[in-house]
Scaffold this motif. Sequence first.
Motif, PDB file in Angstrom:
ATOM      1  N   SER A 115       0.823  -1.209   0.000  1.00  0.00           N
ATOM      2  CA  SER A 115       0.000   0.000   0.000  1.00  0.00           C
ATOM      3  C   SER A 115       0.859   1.262   0.000  1.00  0.00           C
ATOM      4  O   SER A 115       0.375   2.347  -0.303  1.00  0.00           O
ATOM      5  CB  SER A 115      -0.930   0.002   1.214  1.00  0.00           C
ATOM      6  OG  SER A 115      -0.188  -0.030   2.415  1.00  0.00           O
ATOM      7  N   ARG A 116       2.149   1.120   0.334  1.00  0.00           N
ATOM      8  CA  ARG A 116       3.056   2.270   0.347  1.00  0.00           C
ATOM      9  C   ARG A 116       3.605   2.587  -1.041  1.00  0.00           C
ATOM     10  O   ARG A 116       4.255   3.606  -1.239  1.00  0.00           O
ATOM     11  CB  ARG A 116       4.237   2.003   1.276  1.00  0.00           C
ATOM     12  CG  ARG A 116       3.849   1.619   2.697  1.00  0.00           C
ATOM     13  CD  ARG A 116       5.099   1.361   3.524  1.00  0.00           C
ATOM     14  NE  ARG A 116       4.809   0.648   4.753  1.00  0.00           N
ATOM     15  CZ  ARG A 116       5.737   0.258   5.617  1.00  0.00           C
ATOM     16  NH1 ARG A 116       7.009   0.479   5.362  1.00  0.00           N
ATOM     17  NH2 ARG A 116       5.406  -0.389   6.713  1.00  0.00           N
ATOM     18  N   TYR A 117       3.355   1.695  -1.986  1.00  0.00           N
ATOM     19  CA  TYR A 117       3.929   1.864  -3.318  1.00  0.00           C
ATOM     20  C   TYR A 117       3.394   3.122  -3.988  1.00  0.00           C
ATOM     21  O   TYR A 117       2.197   3.377  -4.002  1.00  0.00           O
ATOM     22  CB  TYR A 117       3.612   0.642  -4.179  1.00  0.00           C
ATOM     23  CG  TYR A 117       4.071   0.760  -5.614  1.00  0.00           C
ATOM     24  CD1 TYR A 117       5.426   0.812  -5.920  1.00  0.00           C
ATOM     25  CD2 TYR A 117       3.146   0.831  -6.648  1.00  0.00           C
ATOM     26  CE1 TYR A 117       5.854   0.913  -7.233  1.00  0.00           C
ATOM     27  CE2 TYR A 117       3.570   0.933  -7.966  1.00  0.00           C
ATOM     28  CZ  TYR A 117       4.922   0.979  -8.242  1.00  0.00           C
ATOM     29  OH  TYR A 117       5.343   1.091  -9.542  1.00  0.00           O
ATOM     30  N   ASN A 118       4.291   3.918  -4.548  1.00  0.00           N
ATOM     31  CA  ASN A 118       3.909   5.172  -5.195  1.00  0.00           C
ATOM     32  C   ASN A 118       4.723   5.377  -6.469  1.00  0.00           C
ATOM     33  O   ASN A 118       5.430   6.370  -6.618  1.00  0.00           O
ATOM     34  CB  ASN A 118       4.108   6.346  -4.224  1.00  0.00           C
ATOM     35  CG  ASN A 118       3.557   7.645  -4.790  1.00  0.00           C
ATOM     36  OD1 ASN A 118       2.626   7.638  -5.591  1.00  0.00           O
ATOM     37  ND2 ASN A 118       4.152   8.755  -4.388  1.00  0.00           N
ATOM     38  N   GLN A 119       4.622   4.385  -7.372  1.00  0.00           N
ATOM     39  CA  GLN A 119       5.296   4.471  -8.670  1.00  0.00           C
ATOM     40  C   GLN A 119       6.819   4.584  -8.551  1.00  0.00           C
ATOM     41  O   GLN A 119       7.462   5.247  -9.361  1.00  0.00           O
ATOM     42  CB  GLN A 119       4.753   5.667  -9.475  1.00  0.00           C
ATOM     43  CG  GLN A 119       3.257   5.608  -9.734  1.00  0.00           C
ATOM     44  CD  GLN A 119       2.856   4.393 -10.557  1.00  0.00           C
ATOM     45  OE1 GLN A 119       3.518   4.051 -11.536  1.00  0.00           O
ATOM     46  NE2 GLN A 119       1.782   3.739 -10.162  1.00  0.00           N
ATOM     47  N   GLU A 120       7.395   3.944  -7.557  1.00  0.00           N
ATOM     48  CA  GLU A 120       8.851   3.941  -7.444  1.00  0.00           C
ATOM     49  C   GLU A 120       9.476   3.092  -8.551  1.00  0.00           C
ATOM     50  O   GLU A 120       8.844   2.184  -9.079  1.00  0.00           O
ATOM     51  CB  GLU A 120       9.315   3.398  -6.089  1.00  0.00           C
ATOM     52  CG  GLU A 120       8.932   4.249  -4.891  1.00  0.00           C
ATOM     53  CD  GLU A 120       7.671   3.749  -4.216  1.00  0.00           C
ATOM     54  OE1 GLU A 120       7.453   4.115  -3.056  1.00  0.00           O
ATOM     55  OE2 GLU A 120       6.901   3.015  -4.873  1.00  0.00           O
ATOM     56  N   ALA A 121      10.724   3.402  -8.842  1.00  0.00           N
ATOM     57  CA  ALA A 121      11.536   2.565  -9.721  1.00  0.00           C
ATOM     58  C   ALA A 121      12.742   2.098  -8.907  1.00  0.00           C
ATOM     59  O   ALA A 121      13.061   2.670  -7.860  1.00  0.00           O
ATOM     60  CB  ALA A 121      11.988   3.344 -10.948  1.00  0.00           C
ATOM     61  N   VAL A 122      13.394   1.045  -9.370  1.00  0.00           N
ATOM     62  CA  VAL A 122      14.574   0.519  -8.686  1.00  0.00           C
ATOM     63  C   VAL A 122      15.711   0.440  -9.691  1.00  0.00           C
ATOM     64  O   VAL A 122      15.589  -0.222 -10.724  1.00  0.00           O
ATOM     65  CB  VAL A 122      14.306  -0.874  -8.076  1.00  0.00           C
ATOM     66  CG1 VAL A 122      15.563  -1.392  -7.378  1.00  0.00           C
ATOM     67  CG2 VAL A 122      13.135  -0.832  -7.111  1.00  0.00           C
ATOM     68  N   ASP A 123      16.796   1.129  -9.388  1.00  0.00           N
ATOM     69  CA  ASP A 123      17.972   1.119 -10.257  1.00  0.00           C
ATOM     70  C   ASP A 123      19.024   0.178  -9.692  1.00  0.00           C
ATOM     71  O   ASP A 123      19.365   0.265  -8.499  1.00  0.00           O
ATOM     72  CB  ASP A 123      18.574   2.523 -10.370  1.00  0.00           C
ATOM     73  CG  ASP A 123      17.611   3.515 -11.012  1.00  0.00           C
ATOM     74  OD1 ASP A 123      16.856   3.103 -11.909  1.00  0.00           O
ATOM     75  OD2 ASP A 123      17.614   4.705 -10.611  1.00  0.00           O
ATOM     76  N   VAL A 124      19.525  -0.733 -10.509  1.00  0.00           N
ATOM     77  CA  VAL A 124      20.655  -1.580 -10.115  1.00  0.00           C
ATOM     78  C   VAL A 124      21.926  -0.774 -10.349  1.00  0.00           C
ATOM     79  O   VAL A 124      22.202  -0.350 -11.471  1.00  0.00           O
ATOM     80  CB  VAL A 124      20.673  -2.887 -10.913  1.00  0.00           C
ATOM     81  CG1 VAL A 124      21.915  -3.701 -10.565  1.00  0.00           C
ATOM     82  CG2 VAL A 124      19.420  -3.706 -10.639  1.00  0.00           C
ATOM     83  N   THR A 125      22.686  -0.560  -9.282  1.00  0.00           N
ATOM     84  CA  THR A 125      23.850   0.321  -9.372  1.00  0.00           C
ATOM     85  C   THR A 125      25.181  -0.417  -9.437  1.00  0.00           C
ATOM     86  O   THR A 125      26.213   0.205  -9.687  1.00  0.00           O
ATOM     87  CB  THR A 125      23.867   1.288  -8.171  1.00  0.00           C
ATOM     88  OG1 THR A 125      23.924   0.521  -6.949  1.00  0.00           O
ATOM     89  CG2 THR A 125      22.615   2.156  -8.144  1.00  0.00           C
TER      90      THR A 125
END
Length: 227
Positions: A115-125
């Motif tokens: 429910s906390r999701y807000n269109q985040e993205a995840v970058d592999v660094t």
Amino acid sequence: MTNFKQIAALALALCALLAWAQPARAEAQADAVAAARRALDGTIADVLAALGDESLDLPAKRKRIEEIALARFDFRTTAKLVLKRDWRRFDKTQRAEFVVAFREYLAGSYGSRISRYNQEAVDVTGARLEPRGDVTVMTRIRGGEADGVAADYRLRKQRRSGEWLIIDVVIEGISLVSNFRSQFAEMISSGGPTKLLTRLQQINADRAAGREVDLPPGLESATSGGS
């Protein structure tokens, strides 16, 4: 003289073997890092796809996230790392019960946070090889409340299947394994394996029934952080 020639020939053969083995080992290590990174890339893609699927309601998304967690974590290894020396205090039946209860608890914890999701993205660094052949893949969250949060995933290759599965997550420098270890050690020291098993099973039962979960101090922080 004959012995000297034999020793010299053996030394040259050994040098040639080492010269061949070093590049081969480096290539194998690079392949391992790349394979672990691909595995985590796939996991991230699946999680974000489930979170962004507008055809799924909240309970369906939660179930899908839990399924992904169950498939992509090596819960038995994580459970053993969490208990560390206390693993020996559990008999065979208790160990099996703990792995199941801990797996359900972790999967439920990740599922309950969607429910906390807000269109985040995840970058592999980046990614690096660790002792025992493990690989750590570094990521950073982009967007939402957790923008900029670093999450490092440690993966281990399974002997039988060859899959790369997650065995630990380090969020902003805090290891999930280490955090749980300190919390569970307190319960075990005061009530033995039975107390820990009973508490985890009760939490899981409450979640399954939709009841409000009363977490012991520290357990909520153990699974808080990035998506």
